[in-house]
Design a protein around this motif. Structure first.
Motif, PDB file in Angstrom:
ATOM      1  N   SER A  56       0.840  -1.196   0.000  1.00  0.00           N
ATOM      2  CA  SER A  56       0.000   0.000   0.000  1.00  0.00           C
ATOM      3  C   SER A  56       0.873   1.243   0.000  1.00  0.00           C
ATOM      4  N   THR A  57       0.270   2.347  -0.422  1.00  0.00           N
ATOM      5  CA  THR A  57       1.016   3.600  -0.485  1.00  0.00           C
ATOM      6  C   THR A  57       0.322   4.734   0.244  1.00  0.00           C
ATOM      7  N   GLY A  58      -0.851   4.489   0.772  1.00  0.00           N
ATOM      8  CA  GLY A  58      -1.598   5.578   1.388  1.00  0.00           C
ATOM      9  C   GLY A  58      -2.088   5.253   2.777  1.00  0.00           C
ATOM     10  N   THR A  59      -2.867   6.160   3.311  1.00  0.00           N
ATOM     11  CA  THR A  59      -3.371   6.049   4.672  1.00  0.00           C
ATOM     12  C   THR A  59      -4.669   5.254   4.712  1.00  0.00           C
ATOM     13  N   ASN A  60      -4.717   4.248   5.540  1.00  0.00           N
ATOM     14  CA  ASN A  60      -5.922   3.480   5.870  1.00  0.00           C
ATOM     15  C   ASN A  60      -5.866   3.246   7.373  1.00  0.00           C
ATOM     16  N   ALA A  61      -6.112   4.304   8.129  1.00  0.00           N
ATOM     17  CA  ALA A  61      -5.810   4.333   9.562  1.00  0.00           C
ATOM     18  C   ALA A  61      -6.410   3.188  10.367  1.00  0.00           C
ATOM     19  N   THR A  62      -7.660   2.828  10.131  1.00  0.00           N
ATOM     20  CA  THR A  62      -8.294   1.819  10.985  1.00  0.00           C
ATOM     21  C   THR A  62      -8.744   0.582  10.221  1.00  0.00           C
ATOM     22  N   GLN A  63      -8.611   0.585   8.910  1.00  0.00           N
ATOM     23  CA  GLN A  63      -9.116  -0.529   8.120  1.00  0.00           C
ATOM     24  C   GLN A  63      -8.155  -1.724   8.148  1.00  0.00           C
ATOM     25  N   THR A  64      -8.736  -2.906   7.986  1.00  0.00           N
ATOM     26  CA  THR A  64      -7.952  -4.134   7.862  1.00  0.00           C
ATOM     27  C   THR A  64      -8.468  -4.908   6.650  1.00  0.00           C
ATOM     28  N   ILE A  65      -7.680  -5.878   6.212  1.00  0.00           N
ATOM     29  CA  ILE A  65      -8.025  -6.721   5.070  1.00  0.00           C
ATOM     30  C   ILE A  65      -8.067  -8.170   5.525  1.00  0.00           C
ATOM     31  N   THR A 115     -14.689   0.923   4.155  1.00  0.00           N
ATOM     32  CA  THR A 115     -14.242   1.517   2.899  1.00  0.00           C
ATOM     33  C   THR A 115     -12.826   2.064   3.066  1.00  0.00           C
ATOM     34  N   LEU A 116     -11.943   1.656   2.181  1.00  0.00           N
ATOM     35  CA  LEU A 116     -10.545   2.085   2.243  1.00  0.00           C
ATOM     36  C   LEU A 116     -10.409   3.546   1.838  1.00  0.00           C
ATOM     37  N   THR A 117      -9.406   4.208   2.376  1.00  0.00           N
ATOM     38  CA  THR A 117      -9.057   5.563   1.979  1.00  0.00           C
ATOM     39  C   THR A 117      -8.144   5.519   0.759  1.00  0.00           C
ATOM     40  N   SER A 118      -7.265   4.514   0.704  1.00  0.00           N
ATOM     41  CA  SER A 118      -6.315   4.319  -0.388  1.00  0.00           C
ATOM     42  C   SER A 118      -6.335   2.861  -0.824  1.00  0.00           C
ATOM     43  N   ALA A 119      -6.060   2.628  -2.100  1.00  0.00           N
ATOM     44  CA  ALA A 119      -6.034   1.261  -2.633  1.00  0.00           C
ATOM     45  C   ALA A 119      -4.928   0.439  -1.964  1.00  0.00           C
TER      46      ALA A 119
END
Length: 135
Positions: A56-65, A115-119
């Protein structure tokens, strides 16, 4: 008669057998549908998943996969964090299917916790054991 293959200092090379790893890559985008989940990839029968990475290259502060055999399943990856610029192994966020030989063609689903903030890309490495081996 053919000569045996020789390794360092004349040692005959017979084990361990060489394997070739294969890769599946899936991208989760910053859209609500990817928080619902989708069919990501199929691992073939007899393959063994041996590694998983988050890219990843961006911020996804609380999301998980998570990646599993059902929507929201965690059989391969269990809630790995995907915040910030990274290329990293999922570490302890692996599920029970990591390292397990697939007994049939197995469809895996990918899902973000919100929902992600960044891919984010997920890379899964796998291989096929040599005939007669189960490892």
């Amino acid at each position: 008669m053919p000569q045996p293959v020789l390794g360092p200092a004349g040692v005959t090379v017979t084990t361990p057998p060489a394997i070739e790893t294969l890769v599946k890559v899936v991208q989760l985008n910053a859209v609500a549908a990817d928080a619902t989940g989708f069919e990501a990839f199929t691992l073939p029968k007899d393959s063994i998943p041996i590694g998983a990475y988050v890219i990843s290259t961006g911020t996804n502060a609380t999301q998980t996969i998570s990646v599993g055999t059902t929507l929201g399943g965690t059989q391969l990856i269990n809630a790995v964090a995907c915040d910030g610029a990274q290329y990293s192994a999922v570490g302890t966020a692996v599920g029970a299917q990591m390292g397990a030989q697939q007994t049939a063609d197995t469809l895996y689903y990918a899902k973000a916790s919100a929902t992600l903030t960044s891919a984010v890309k997920i890379k899964v490495e796998y291989y096929f054991p040599q005939q007669g081996n189960q490892w």
